[in-house]
Design a protein around this motif. Structure first.
Motif, PDB file in Angstrom:
ATOM      1  N   ALA A  48     -14.727 -42.922-124.345  1.00 52.32           N
ATOM      2  CA  ALA A  48     -15.475 -42.572-125.510  1.00 52.32           C
ATOM      3  C   ALA A  48     -14.677 -41.841-126.390  1.00 52.32           C
ATOM      4  O   ALA A  48     -14.188 -42.214-127.540  1.00 52.32           O
ATOM      5  CB  ALA A  48     -16.632 -41.505-125.344  1.00 52.32           C
ATOM      6  N   GLN A  49     -13.680 -41.059-125.760  1.00 52.68           N
ATOM      7  CA  GLN A  49     -12.414 -40.519-126.376  1.00 52.68           C
ATOM      8  C   GLN A  49     -11.427 -41.348-126.900  1.00 52.68           C
ATOM      9  O   GLN A  49     -10.873 -41.382-128.034  1.00 52.68           O
ATOM     10  CB  GLN A  49     -11.998 -39.425-125.503  1.00 52.68           C
ATOM     11  CG  GLN A  49     -10.690 -38.629-126.207  1.00 52.68           C
ATOM     12  CD  GLN A  49     -10.096 -37.460-125.479  1.00 52.68           C
ATOM     13  OE1 GLN A  49     -10.682 -37.431-124.240  1.00 52.68           O
ATOM     14  NE2 GLN A  49      -9.617 -36.598-125.808  1.00 52.68           N
ATOM     15  N   LEU A  50     -11.031 -42.470-126.068  1.00 54.72           N
ATOM     16  CA  LEU A  50     -10.262 -43.418-126.408  1.00 54.72           C
ATOM     17  C   LEU A  50     -10.726 -44.213-127.739  1.00 54.72           C
ATOM     18  O   LEU A  50      -9.990 -44.374-128.723  1.00 54.72           O
ATOM     19  CB  LEU A  50     -10.046 -44.416-125.358  1.00 54.72           C
ATOM     20  CG  LEU A  50      -9.010 -43.892-124.309  1.00 54.72           C
ATOM     21  CD1 LEU A  50      -9.191 -45.101-123.091  1.00 54.72           C
ATOM     22  CD2 LEU A  50      -7.588 -43.753-124.709  1.00 54.72           C
ATOM     23  N   GLN A  51     -11.967 -44.698-127.589  1.00 52.11           N
ATOM     24  CA  GLN A  51     -12.399 -45.314-128.767  1.00 52.11           C
ATOM     25  C   GLN A  51     -12.646 -44.362-130.071  1.00 52.11           C
ATOM     26  O   GLN A  51     -12.272 -45.010-131.277  1.00 52.11           O
ATOM     27  CB  GLN A  51     -13.943 -45.887-128.330  1.00 52.11           C
ATOM     28  CG  GLN A  51     -13.727 -46.954-127.348  1.00 52.11           C
ATOM     29  CD  GLN A  51     -15.048 -47.758-126.895  1.00 52.11           C
ATOM     30  OE1 GLN A  51     -16.149 -46.991-127.397  1.00 52.11           O
ATOM     31  NE2 GLN A  51     -14.875 -48.644-126.130  1.00 52.11           N
ATOM     32  N   GLN A  52     -12.879 -43.298-129.797  1.00 48.48           N
ATOM     33  CA  GLN A  52     -12.907 -42.326-131.029  1.00 48.48           C
ATOM     34  C   GLN A  52     -11.407 -42.186-131.847  1.00 48.48           C
ATOM     35  O   GLN A  52     -11.668 -42.070-132.946  1.00 48.48           O
ATOM     36  CB  GLN A  52     -13.433 -40.844-130.522  1.00 48.48           C
ATOM     37  CG  GLN A  52     -13.847 -39.986-131.655  1.00 48.48           C
ATOM     38  CD  GLN A  52     -14.490 -38.723-131.251  1.00 48.48           C
ATOM     39  OE1 GLN A  52     -14.203 -38.373-130.000  1.00 48.48           O
ATOM     40  NE2 GLN A  52     -15.068 -37.877-131.808  1.00 48.48           N
ATOM     41  N   ASN A  53     -10.668 -41.967-131.065  1.00 45.92           N
ATOM     42  CA  ASN A  53      -9.265 -42.124-131.526  1.00 45.92           C
ATOM     43  C   ASN A  53      -8.723 -43.498-131.978  1.00 45.92           C
ATOM     44  O   ASN A  53      -7.389 -43.292-132.259  1.00 45.92           O
ATOM     45  CB  ASN A  53      -8.318 -41.438-130.321  1.00 45.92           C
ATOM     46  CG  ASN A  53      -8.637 -40.030-130.281  1.00 45.92           C
ATOM     47  OD1 ASN A  53      -9.021 -39.225-131.067  1.00 45.92           O
ATOM     48  ND2 ASN A  53      -8.471 -39.421-128.858  1.00 45.92           N
ATOM     49  N   GLY A  54      -9.436 -44.385-132.016  1.00 42.47           N
ATOM     50  CA  GLY A  54      -8.956 -45.668-132.233  1.00 42.47           C
ATOM     51  C   GLY A  54      -7.973 -46.614-131.399  1.00 42.47           C
ATOM     52  O   GLY A  54      -7.381 -47.620-131.828  1.00 42.47           O
ATOM     53  N   LEU A  55      -8.201 -46.059-130.037  1.00 40.95           N
ATOM     54  CA  LEU A  55      -7.377 -46.909-128.991  1.00 40.95           C
ATOM     55  C   LEU A  55      -8.446 -47.455-128.169  1.00 40.95           C
ATOM     56  O   LEU A  55      -8.882 -46.647-127.172  1.00 40.95           O
ATOM     57  CB  LEU A  55      -6.596 -45.996-128.298  1.00 40.95           C
ATOM     58  CG  LEU A  55      -5.534 -46.693-127.577  1.00 40.95           C
ATOM     59  CD1 LEU A  55      -4.580 -47.489-128.334  1.00 40.95           C
ATOM     60  CD2 LEU A  55      -4.480 -45.722-126.812  1.00 40.95           C
ATOM     61  N   SER A  56      -9.216 -48.468-128.483  1.00 42.40           N
ATOM     62  CA  SER A  56     -10.099 -49.171-127.512  1.00 42.40           C
ATOM     63  C   SER A  56      -9.278 -49.675-126.356  1.00 42.40           C
ATOM     64  O   SER A  56      -8.150 -49.874-126.357  1.00 42.40           O
ATOM     65  CB  SER A  56     -10.755 -50.343-128.491  1.00 42.40           C
ATOM     66  OG  SER A  56      -9.690 -51.449-128.482  1.00 42.40           O
ATOM     67  N   PRO A  57     -10.135 -50.124-125.252  1.00 47.15           N
ATOM     68  CA  PRO A  57      -9.540 -50.729-124.226  1.00 47.15           C
ATOM     69  C   PRO A  57      -8.695 -52.022-124.412  1.00 47.15           C
ATOM     70  O   PRO A  57      -7.579 -51.999-123.850  1.00 47.15           O
ATOM     71  CB  PRO A  57     -10.771 -50.912-123.103  1.00 47.15           C
ATOM     72  CG  PRO A  57     -11.822 -49.926-123.707  1.00 47.15           C
ATOM     73  CD  PRO A  57     -11.573 -49.810-125.235  1.00 47.15           C
ATOM     74  N   ILE A  58      -9.117 -52.614-125.311  1.00 44.09           N
ATOM     75  CA  ILE A  58      -8.328 -54.012-125.744  1.00 44.09           C
ATOM     76  C   ILE A  58      -7.078 -53.429-126.360  1.00 44.09           C
ATOM     77  O   ILE A  58      -5.986 -54.239-125.945  1.00 44.09           O
ATOM     78  CB  ILE A  58      -9.139 -54.839-126.608  1.00 44.09           C
ATOM     79  CG1 ILE A  58     -10.180 -55.498-125.912  1.00 44.09           C
ATOM     80  CG2 ILE A  58      -8.378 -55.846-127.340  1.00 44.09           C
ATOM     81  CD1 ILE A  58     -11.107 -56.472-126.865  1.00 44.09           C
ATOM     82  N   LYS A  59      -7.194 -52.425-127.314  1.00 46.72           N
ATOM     83  CA  LYS A  59      -5.753 -52.185-128.103  1.00 46.72           C
ATOM     84  C   LYS A  59      -5.025 -51.339-127.043  1.00 46.72           C
ATOM     85  O   LYS A  59      -3.791 -51.700-127.117  1.00 46.72           O
ATOM     86  CB  LYS A  59      -6.252 -51.272-129.177  1.00 46.72           C
ATOM     87  CG  LYS A  59      -6.707 -52.103-130.265  1.00 46.72           C
ATOM     88  CD  LYS A  59      -7.062 -51.072-131.484  1.00 46.72           C
ATOM     89  CE  LYS A  59      -7.448 -51.844-132.619  1.00 46.72           C
ATOM     90  NZ  LYS A  59      -7.811 -51.042-133.790  1.00 46.72           N
ATOM     91  N   ARG A  60      -5.449 -50.674-126.088  1.00 50.91           N
ATOM     92  CA  ARG A  60      -4.656 -50.296-125.055  1.00 50.91           C
ATOM     93  C   ARG A  60      -4.118 -51.205-124.284  1.00 50.91           C
ATOM     94  O   ARG A  60      -2.829 -51.188-124.111  1.00 50.91           O
ATOM     95  CB  ARG A  60      -5.549 -49.261-124.268  1.00 50.91           C
ATOM     96  CG  ARG A  60      -4.675 -48.473-123.129  1.00 50.91           C
ATOM     97  CD  ARG A  60      -5.704 -48.046-121.996  1.00 50.91           C
ATOM     98  NE  ARG A  60      -6.650 -49.249-121.358  1.00 50.91           N
ATOM     99  CZ  ARG A  60      -7.728 -49.104-120.961  1.00 50.91           C
ATOM    100  NH1 ARG A  60      -8.378 -48.170-121.022  1.00 50.91           N
ATOM    101  NH2 ARG A  60      -8.247 -50.384-120.390  1.00 50.91           N
ATOM    102  N   ASP A  61      -4.811 -52.141-123.595  1.00 49.43           N
ATOM    103  CA  ASP A  61      -4.168 -53.217-123.062  1.00 49.43           C
ATOM    104  C   ASP A  61      -3.257 -53.998-123.688  1.00 49.43           C
ATOM    105  O   ASP A  61      -2.327 -54.588-123.025  1.00 49.43           O
ATOM    106  CB  ASP A  61      -5.473 -53.946-122.298  1.00 49.43           C
ATOM    107  CG  ASP A  61      -6.125 -53.118-121.290  1.00 49.43           C
ATOM    108  OD1 ASP A  61      -5.641 -52.088-121.120  1.00 49.43           O
ATOM    109  OD2 ASP A  61      -7.150 -53.595-120.680  1.00 49.43           O
ATOM    110  N   LEU A  62      -3.462 -54.203-124.963  1.00 50.86           N
ATOM    111  CA  LEU A  62      -2.783 -55.110-125.766  1.00 50.86           C
ATOM    112  C   LEU A  62      -1.280 -54.494-125.901  1.00 50.86           C
ATOM    113  O   LEU A  62      -0.271 -55.038-125.795  1.00 50.86           O
ATOM    114  CB  LEU A  62      -3.320 -55.084-127.235  1.00 50.86           C
ATOM    115  CG  LEU A  62      -2.427 -55.937-128.267  1.00 50.86           C
ATOM    116  CD1 LEU A  62      -2.049 -57.350-127.618  1.00 50.86           C
ATOM    117  CD2 LEU A  62      -3.186 -55.961-129.543  1.00 50.86           C
ATOM    118  N   GLU A  63      -1.494 -53.206-126.025  1.00 51.38           N
ATOM    119  CA  GLU A  63       0.018 -52.389-126.155  1.00 51.38           C
ATOM    120  C   GLU A  63       0.685 -52.542-124.939  1.00 51.38           C
ATOM    121  O   GLU A  63       2.016 -52.725-124.890  1.00 51.38           O
ATOM    122  CB  GLU A  63      -0.025 -50.891-126.634  1.00 51.38           C
ATOM    123  CG  GLU A  63       1.085 -50.046-126.665  1.00 51.38           C
ATOM    124  CD  GLU A  63       1.916 -50.645-128.002  1.00 51.38           C
ATOM    125  OE1 GLU A  63       3.212 -50.126-127.806  1.00 51.38           O
ATOM    126  OE2 GLU A  63       1.457 -51.646-128.679  1.00 51.38           O
TER     127      GLU A  63
END
Length: 188
Positions: free
Chosen positions: A8-23
């Motif tokens: 929830a914190q990752l998504q709230q800060n704009g870093l969804s699991p997809i964006k994290r894995d994409l990076e």
């Protein structure tokens, strides 16, 4: 409970699991290309950026300059003749080899690192976009104008996979050869 709060914190800060894995994928692929040792790449990978669009998929863009050709001389540089060396080296056959090596490196990356890729929807794509051009040559702090022949060495190469094909490979439904055959290559 901790994993739910962290997600929830990752998504709230704009870093969804997809964006994290994409990076993670972007950085891993950039490093993979810089250290690719199956064949010498005829490109210098300078920088990359990645983006995800819901319903479309992932695009990773690479600035991939043509490798400079170095020849030992008494002064250790050619100056204004550097472009002439590139014009001589980058024949149609060398450009074709350059494209083939980028394609092969991309295929190997997908085969070796598919489990690290962001989990996309089956209808979405992974698109690797290489912007190929000559690096800028500077002599005494001044940038030289490009060679008239540099246009033939300037192009874009895209390697595209459907997520459904990557998922089929990860489940053992298709083999490495079939996965490699399903790549879509676009040259512009």
């Amino acid at each position: 409970m901790v994993s739910i709060n962290a997600q929830a914190q990752l998504q709230q800060n704009g870093l969804s699991p997809i964006k994290r894995d994409l990076e993670i994928t972007r950085v891993t692929f950039e490093n993979f290309l810089k250290h690719y040792d199956d064949a010498v790449l005829l490109n210098n990978i300078k920088e990359s950026e990645a983006d995800y669009k819901d319903g479309k998929g992932v695009e990773i863009h690479f600035e991939a300059y043509n490798a400079n050709i170095y020849i030992a001389t008494a002064s250790a540089r050619f100056g204004k003749n550097d472009y002439e060396v590139l014009d001589t080296f980058y024949t149609d056959e060398i450009i074709s080899l350059q494209q083939k090596r980028l394609e092969e490196a991309t295929k190997k990356f997908i085969r070796d690192f598919y489990s690290y890729l962001p989990q996309l929807k089956p209808n979405e794509e992974f698109r690797f976009v290489f912007h190929i051009e000559d690096s800028k040559i500077k002599v005494d702090g001044k940038e030289l104008p490009p060679s008239p022949k540099s246009a033939k060495r300037t192009y874009m190469l895209e390697a595209v996979w459907k997520m459904s094909d990557i998922a089929a490979f990860s489940k053992g439904e298709i083999n490495e050869s079939q996965l490699s055959d399903r790549i879509k290559i676009e040259k512009k």
